[in-house]
Design an enzyme around this catalytic site. Sequence first.
Site, PDB file in Angstrom:
ATOM      1  CG  HIS A   1      -2.015   1.012   1.159  1.00 48.73           C
ATOM      2  ND1 HIS A   1      -3.227   0.849   1.771  1.00 48.73           N
ATOM      3  CD2 HIS A   1      -2.093   2.210   0.529  1.00 48.73           C
ATOM      4  CE1 HIS A   1      -4.000   1.906   1.548  1.00 48.73           C
ATOM      5  NE2 HIS A   1      -3.322   2.752   0.786  1.00 48.73           N
TER       6      HIS A   1
ATOM      7  CG  ASP B   1      -2.085   4.931   3.372  1.00 51.65           C
ATOM      8  OD1 ASP B   1      -1.948   5.215   2.161  1.00 51.65           O
ATOM      9  OD2 ASP B   1      -3.029   5.362   4.057  1.00 51.65           O
TER      10      ASP B   1
END
Lengths: 428, 313, 181
Positions: free
Chosen positions: A60, A305
């Site tokens: 991610h 992320d």
Amino acid sequence: MKLLIKGGTVIDPAAGKVVEKDILLADGKIAETGTDLSAGGVEVLDAGGKLVAPGLIDMHVHLREPGFEAKETIFSGTRAAARGGFTTVACMPNTNPVADNAAIIAYIKDRARAKGAVNAFPIGAITRESKGEELAEMGDMKEAGAVAFSDDGMPVMNAGLLRRAMQYARMLGLTIISHCEDKNLSAGGAMHEGYMSTVLGLKGITSSAEDVMVARDILLAEETGCRLHIAHVSTAGSVRLIRAAKARGVKVTAEVTPHHFSLTAEAVAGYDTSTKVNPPLRTAADVAAVKEGLADGTIDVIATDHAPHTVEEKDVEYELAPFGLVGLETAVGLVWTELVATGALTPLQAITKLTINPASILGLSKGTLMTCADADITIIDPEISWTVEPAQFAGKGRNTPFTGRLLKGLPYATIVSGRIVMRDGIIK
Amino acid sequence: MGLSGKDLLGLQFVPVEEIKLILNTAVPMKEIIKRQIKKVPTLRGRSVVTVFYEASTRTRVSFELAAKYLSADTVNIAAGTSSVSKGEGLKDTARTIAAMGADVVVLRHPMAGAADMLARTIGAPVINAGDGAHEHPSQALLDLFTVREKKGRLEGLKVAIIGDILHSRVARSDIWGFTKMGAEVRLSGPATLLPQETERMGAITCASIEEALTGADVINILRIQKERQQQGLFPGLREYSQLFGINKERLKLAAPDALVMHPGPMNRGVEIAPEVADGVQSVINEQVTNGVAVRMALLYLLTGGGNQHEITH
Amino acid sequence: MIKEKAQILDKEGIRRSLTRIAHEIIERNKGIDNLVLIGIRRRGAPLAERLAERIKEIEGCTTPVGILDITLYRDDLTTLAHQPLVRSTEIPFPVSGKKVILVDDVIFTGRTIRAALDAVMDLGRPKVIQLAVLVDRGHRELPIRSDYIGKNVPTSSKESVLVRLTEIDGEDKVVIFEPPG
């Protein structure tokens, strides 16, 4: 081209073993593993006192290319990955244009081959322009190399549409990655709703904004049989829902970010915009719950992320700042400091969640040290202490809430296809 | 003693001793306001810049008068809300102010944390004149001053704050200020307009308006904004007035000599009945006067005042 | 601990000085009509009260007494790292048209009196302002002189004069000392 890694403690999650042995790499593959290997005339990398693991995979990240090259590029983002010990990243489709068709997917793959320091695999959008209105051409994108589908920060609010996307993804055998956020519940929020949002006067994002969508997506995955991966779990409620779903056999996996297991909403005091992230930093109880979820296997993956922004974009009033922080270059330090050193995870568990688990969710034949596997290897020095200094990052983003934090554990070398791309912090 | 911080961004981190110093310094300042010649030369040659990203004539004029009574020069920068939404406004303004060499900057801004941001950017002291729903410390200080002046003390008093607590910077600063000074703070308002975990700030959230008002020594009535109705946060002003408006009947629940306060501007007939606003228990006009005195004290103290220093004859 | 070099006035000396000043004030102003006393914080305030008592003993009438805080009028505020605590000015009568006697314990550079003059003028327009001090130690930096002086004390600029009054310090005396360092 050969490389012999000698004297390290080898963690092989595929075999479930931690043993001292040597690894010989040849022609981009793992040629041989064993004790006291020797080969005449090959380069030797001394891994004494260090951990040797399959190349770490971050499923991610936001590489921002095409469209937002001021924030990050495939060139800079993959160097950040190399410095952080990652040999493979999967990048989210919220580029400009959105990666919602085969041409963009192919473009990203080409750029990654040409400019990337590590492997980069694109994730395709679920809906056209991630607008949540019409399905994107998922089949075409799979052909072009997409490894999963997600609308990430623009979650599909229309349950009927997501249901059809799941049916379609199941047909293609790929995973739907869901950023779980009910936009009606979170609307306008800048941080976790609780004591700190009250004190700071910032609009809150309630935990239920995540929980209700996790529940919805699990029910749809259960019905459709699609593989569902819950991105960046941040609440105790999500952990509970995922645990229960797994227990009854739903094909659901989940990830947590280093910042969600390291920080709480208390970090927002002082309005440092590098703490503005979505989902927001939650409470100590939530941190405890995600750590428990990591330990008992409810949470399968640690992913960063990684969301770089320019200094100018973040140097504004808290409400106006974009969500996101950079994570690639601090992930290993945080995993070791917050999880391994504290005993929350064993080194083998931690490496499993950074290698073979994300590989299997994305369908990549990586994350293992079996003979003939890709020679992607990460060597970690678990004992070294270091201070986070964003100025030294290889990536473009400086938006980290960990500036000045003392961490223990640092990637020593990153090897991609048998080639050393990073050693001792220096990218080759 | 003086103030330990460079700025006044909120009351959350101001020690009790410093709150007392500000209130005590405001006493002689109030005496100056009552003179025929309302001017002392203290801040002659200093400049106070007021930067208002939200229209607030009352607060801006209060700060300007405070500065003028102390002989400082004042400049107002009225920044449009359009420049704020572009996100360029505050940073650019900060650079301009730093270049101009302002001695004190007073900032009003619609976003929480804006004053913190400005204070980090410039060397001059920053007074937060209200940042979003965060804090409005000078308002709370004038509330404290007014109550102390009328009641002779703050400790042990019961202070009810009624209305839209969620969006109120005044409520937050009042909670910190009154609880630090030993008063009991009670909150009441529509459930959708009460923020989370206020008990951790030291306040008591009451189950009913009656519970909040019963025996209260001070009632601070907050302004309810129509805008919140449009955002779907409460059903309407008429119902609000029925459920939470302070009228003569409700006022009877409080102590007989309870003070009625309002940070202004008032919606008469909505959150406060006209007969309460203009009644004998109302100290709303006094609050305005005291606001100038408290802001004079702040300007004096933030430019370095307050250190006890024997004078040379 | 400061080192006392010499005691200039004791309790009796202070009393006698104030009595003489009271007589001089009455004489110079031909009575006490329109007269007000304003003590400069801190030690001018009790001295003004004492003078008022003496004047009452002599004339049988009460003279209004006020207290002036000159902190906000000091000319050294911008040069000090920290500014002094502001106390209140308590002058419960108009000063316009009055004969104002400013009272302070010591006059030295004259800067305190300059500030006090400005402060009084801001309160109104007195007919006349006169100055009474317990000790004049010289070293003026401004063209200011005192009208009534308890004692002239030649000092070096290194020395300091310390006035202690019962109301504030628990004893009455005036000493010269040399501050350490």
